[in-house]
Design a protein around this motif. Structure first.
Motif, short mmCIF file in Angstrom:
data_model
loop_
_atom_site.label_atom_id
_atom_site.label_comp_id
_atom_site.label_asym_id
_atom_site.label_seq_id
_atom_site.Cartn_x
_atom_site.Cartn_y
_atom_site.Cartn_z
N LEU A 60 -3.78 -1.08 8.32
CA LEU A 60 -4.03 -0.92 6.75
C LEU A 60 -2.90 -0.77 6.10
O LEU A 60 -2.39 -1.27 5.22
CB LEU A 60 -5.28 -0.29 6.70
N ALA A 61 -1.93 0.10 6.64
CA ALA A 61 -0.91 0.56 6.16
C ALA A 61 0.33 -0.35 5.86
O ALA A 61 0.94 -0.44 4.91
CB ALA A 61 -0.31 1.92 6.83
N ARG A 62 0.31 -1.23 6.95
CA ARG A 62 1.35 -2.22 6.75
C ARG A 62 0.78 -3.24 5.92
O ARG A 62 1.67 -3.96 5.09
CB ARG A 62 1.47 -2.92 8.25
N MET A 63 -0.33 -3.52 5.68
CA MET A 63 -0.82 -4.69 4.56
C MET A 63 -0.58 -3.85 3.30
O MET A 63 -0.11 -4.81 2.38
CB MET A 63 -2.12 -4.66 4.82
N VAL A 64 -0.65 -2.80 3.03
CA VAL A 64 -0.39 -2.02 1.63
C VAL A 64 1.07 -2.08 1.64
O VAL A 64 1.45 -2.63 0.46
CB VAL A 64 -0.73 -0.59 1.91
N MET A 65 1.90 -2.05 2.54
CA MET A 65 3.23 -1.96 1.98
C MET A 65 3.68 -3.54 2.07
O MET A 65 5.08 -3.77 1.85
CB MET A 65 4.09 -1.44 3.26
N GLY A 66 2.87 -4.60 2.30
CA GLY A 66 3.54 -5.84 2.24
C GLY A 66 3.93 -6.46 3.61
O GLY A 66 4.63 -7.62 3.62
N LEU A 67 3.93 -5.61 4.48
CA LEU A 67 4.53 -6.12 5.85
C LEU A 67 3.48 -7.07 6.64
O LEU A 67 4.02 -7.93 7.51
CB LEU A 67 4.78 -4.72 6.81
#
Length: 262
Positions: A60-67
């Protein structure tokens, strides 16, 4: 703090991964890492996402960051979707969001001085150059408790706690509005964890930061988060004010976490 105009809005986001085929003719199985997760982070708010290992928090965090790109749903940061905006808009947006990872040594280039590592986001995002860039780097190092005179030194010359301070300085040097911290103290000794959490709260108040804090540790969430979202098997099963959720959990999984924490 208001949730009517959030800095971050995540709406029904999902992410699946293909797994190896069990046989040549069988279809590749899919793992649902995140399933229709929704949350918001208000401006100036600290929201924690808690769950056991493998619950989908870091994805979820990586998706928020666009990764990583979600398979479905939308993510808006300052009203902009990082996965659908133009390149120029994405560059501007990246100055508004930064991330601190669990392993500070892995996020710092061992071949470069810490001064160079902290300066790199300024080079990529703002174009700040010369004396102004150096002043910004030295100020931020001092602000996180690292002697500015240590800027020419290399990551291996510092302790784990000091490296995490440097990683935080690197994340904040562009003056972001949103900081995503993925297990920011999990790799540190208990005595150092409290120092880093206190530092994060000090910076949160000083800079008016909004923060999304990912952790498996309820003690971390309880110490710094205004609200908490509980994640199980890729789904957010409960959200609420941290004190209310921890003292009166409503979901069975949350009750298990609180019971184990107690």
């Amino acid at each position: 703090m208001s949730l009517d105009d959030p800095i971050l809005s995540v709406d029904a986001v999902s992410r699946h991964y293909r797994l190896p085929r069990r046989s040549l003719l069988a279809p590749a199985p899919r793992l649902a890492a995140v399933q229709e997760a929704s949350l918001v982070v208000g401006r100036g708010e600290v929201l924690g996402v808690v769950g056991e290992s493998g619950s989908g928090k870091s994805t979820l965090a990586r998706m928020v960051m666009g990764l990583e790109r979600p398979d479905g749903g939308t993510i808006l940061i300052d009203g902009v979707d990082p996965h659908r905006c133009a390149r120029g808009e994405l560059k501007r947006l990246r100055t508004r969001m930064q991330m601190v990872f669990q392993d500070p040594f892995g996020s710092l280039d061992p071949r470069r001085s810490i001064g160079w590592s902290v300066a790199e986001p300024l080079l990529a995002a703002s174009g700040l150059a010369g004396a102004a860039r150096k002043a910004a780097v030295l100020y931020m190092l001092g602000r996180v408790g690292i002697d500015p005179d240590a800027a020419p030194r290399y990551p291996h010359e510092f302790s784990g706690g000091q490296r995490q301070r440097i990683a935080i300085a690197r994340a904040l040097v562009t003056k972001p509005a949103l900081l995503v911290a993925d297990e920011p103290v999990a790799s540190l000794d208990v005595s150092v964890q409290a120092q880093i959490l206190n530092l994060l709260m000090d910076l949160h108040e000083a800079f008016g930061l909004s923060m999304l804090v990912i952790s498996h540790d309820l003690a971390v969430i309880a110490s710094i988060c205004d609200r908490v979202a509980v994640m199980q098997s890729g789904r957010i099963v409960e959200t609420g004010a941290t004190r209310a959720v921890l003292t009166n959990p409503g979901h069975a999984y949350t009750k298990e976490l609180v019971s184990a924490f107690a």
